[in-house]
Scaffold this active site. Structure first.
Site, PDB file in Angstrom:
ATOM      1  NE  ARG A 121      -3.835  -0.232   0.392  1.00  0.00           N
ATOM      2  CZ  ARG A 121      -4.877  -0.015   1.315  1.00  0.00           C
ATOM      3  NH1 ARG A 121      -5.066  -1.154   2.022  1.00  0.00           N
ATOM      4  NH2 ARG A 121      -5.843   0.899   1.219  1.00  0.00           N
ATOM      5  CD  GLN A 126      -2.504   5.963  -5.004  1.00  0.00           C
ATOM      6  OE1 GLN A 126      -2.035   6.812  -5.571  1.00  0.00           O
ATOM      7  NE2 GLN A 126      -3.584   6.327  -3.939  1.00  0.00           N
ATOM      8  CG  ASP A 129      -4.209  -1.036  -3.527  1.00  0.00           C
ATOM      9  OD1 ASP A 129      -4.574  -2.330  -3.390  1.00  0.00           O
ATOM     10  OD2 ASP A 129      -3.998  -0.227  -2.633  1.00  0.00           O
ATOM     11  CE1 TYR A 227      -5.871  -2.808   4.433  1.00  0.00           C
ATOM     12  CE2 TYR A 227      -3.465  -3.161   4.703  1.00  0.00           C
ATOM     13  CZ  TYR A 227      -4.676  -3.216   4.189  1.00  0.00           C
ATOM     14  OH  TYR A 227      -4.680  -3.719   2.854  1.00  0.00           O
TER      15      TYR A 227
END
Length: 374
Positions: A121, A126, A129, A227
């Site tokens: 991440r 990106q 992803d 996260y």
């Protein structure tokens, strides 16, 4: 080099390539082959791929044996891995924490396997992803699906017969899917509230016009990958009590706490569901990994005795196969392009690259990530 995109088995509706990604890969110098019918569920017929520069194959085994690169959506059957040539590159979702047998088979076959779930991440990665690109669509569709199932409208409406109040939507978990769910519900005119254990996301919630629900849990935070950190049992209980009040007032609740490699945390208990209004809707985006809602049945919609409908359908993004294919195919094409040597016309394995360090599971007959070696 030859690149092959096989047709996905039912019930998968997405494909690993669309005509635009085919053009991009052909321009790199790749010879691209698509299995006949691979794009039909996403509204791309064989002719569209041919026009983009691809060949069409009806002999799956032969195409797999000839391929230097294989792109898929889901993981292959173990038996099919042996059909790939040694030194081939295989890129797809692999669910490596649950399917270590696949990694062993890839290593034994000498196939270089990339897991799209393990893509870092980072800003550089990106555009590759796929977790985020698919979560965006799942978050959007969760609200559309709930709005269709709800027995009332979402926006406030002024009528000669009186004013209809806006529906109340509560989004639990403000990641990619959660933010898209918030934005979609707001666009449809609902009154939206959201909660996340990471206080840092409050500004994002407010920027979308929603209210951030504050529950004092003590020290929380997020991982380096962005996260939410795992809560203590005491924090989980405090969180549930705070959320129960909001759930009871809500017409739609969307839960988005899907953890990779671990069972999903239970956020909404049976008692919380029992406290919700008859006719309200719960959409559980973590149904595949155990669910955030007690009572969720993976792949199904169920209704409680109290009249609350719990939607636990798997892979909501696959309900939008055209755009789900578009963004996933773009993720894959961007990945290939990033490591493509235009002069040599070959994929370059730079094992010191931060992206490959994260997502390359097997290389030269070995499982690279120590978490999966034993």
């Amino acid at each position: 080099m030859h690149l092959f995109c096989p047709r996905e088995p039912d019930p998968e509706t997405r494909a690993s390539a669309d005509p635009e990604s085919v053009k991009k890969m052909v321009d790199l110098g790749l010879s691209v082959t698509i299995e006949s019918g691979a794009g039909l569920a996403s509204d791309h017929d064989d002719l569209a791929y041919v026009d983009a520069g691809a060949g069409i194959s009806e002999n799956r085994d032969q195409a797999l044996a000839n391929a230097d690169i294989v792109l898929r959506v889901g993981s292959p059957e173990v038996e099919e891995i042996a059909k790939l040539k040694r030194g081939a590159l295989h890129v797809s979702f692999l669910n490596p924490f649950a399917r270590k047998d696949l990694l062993k088979a890839f290593a034994e076959a000498g196939v270089h396997a990339v897991s799209m779930e393990m893509m870092p991440r980072t800003t550089l990665a990106q555009k590759m992803d796929a977790i985020s690109s698919q979560a965006n669509l799942a978050g959007y569709y969760s609200v559309i699906l709930a709005a269709e199932r709800l027995n009332r409208i979402l926006p406030m409406m002024m009528t000669p017969a009186g004013t209809i109040s806006p529906a109340r939507v509560f989004v639990i978990g403000v990641g990619v899917a959660g933010l898209q769910a918030i934005a979609t519900a707001k666009r449809l005119g609902a009154r939206v509230e959201a909660f996340d254990t990471r206080p840092v996301v409050e500004e994002q919630v407010r920027s979308l016009g929603a209210k951030f629900v504050k529950i004092d849990l003590g020290e929380t935070g997020q991982t380096d990958q962005g996260y939410a950190k795992e809560l203590t049992p005491e924090q989980i209980e405090m969180q549930r009590k705070g959320m129960a009040k909001v759930c009871a007032q809500s017409d739609i609740v969307v839960t988005t706490a899907k953890l990779f490699g671990r069972p999903a945390p239970t956020l909404v208990t049976k008692e919380m569901v029992a406290g919700m209004k008859r006719g309200s809707i719960l959409v559980d985006l973590a149904a595949e990994t155990g669910g955030n809602v007690e009572g969720t049945v993976a792949g199904e919609e169920v209704e409680t005795k109290g009249g609350v409908r719990i939607i636990g359908l798997n892979k909501l993004e696959a309900c939008l196969p055209c755009h789900a294919t578009q963004v996933y195919a773009s993720n894959l094409a961007n990945f290939i392009e990033h490591f493509w040597d235009k002069e040599a016309k070959a994929f370059q394995y730079n094992l010191e690259d931060e992206i490959l360090k994260g997502c390359l599971m097997t290389h030269d007959g070995e499982i690279r990530d120590e978490r999966f070696r034993d």
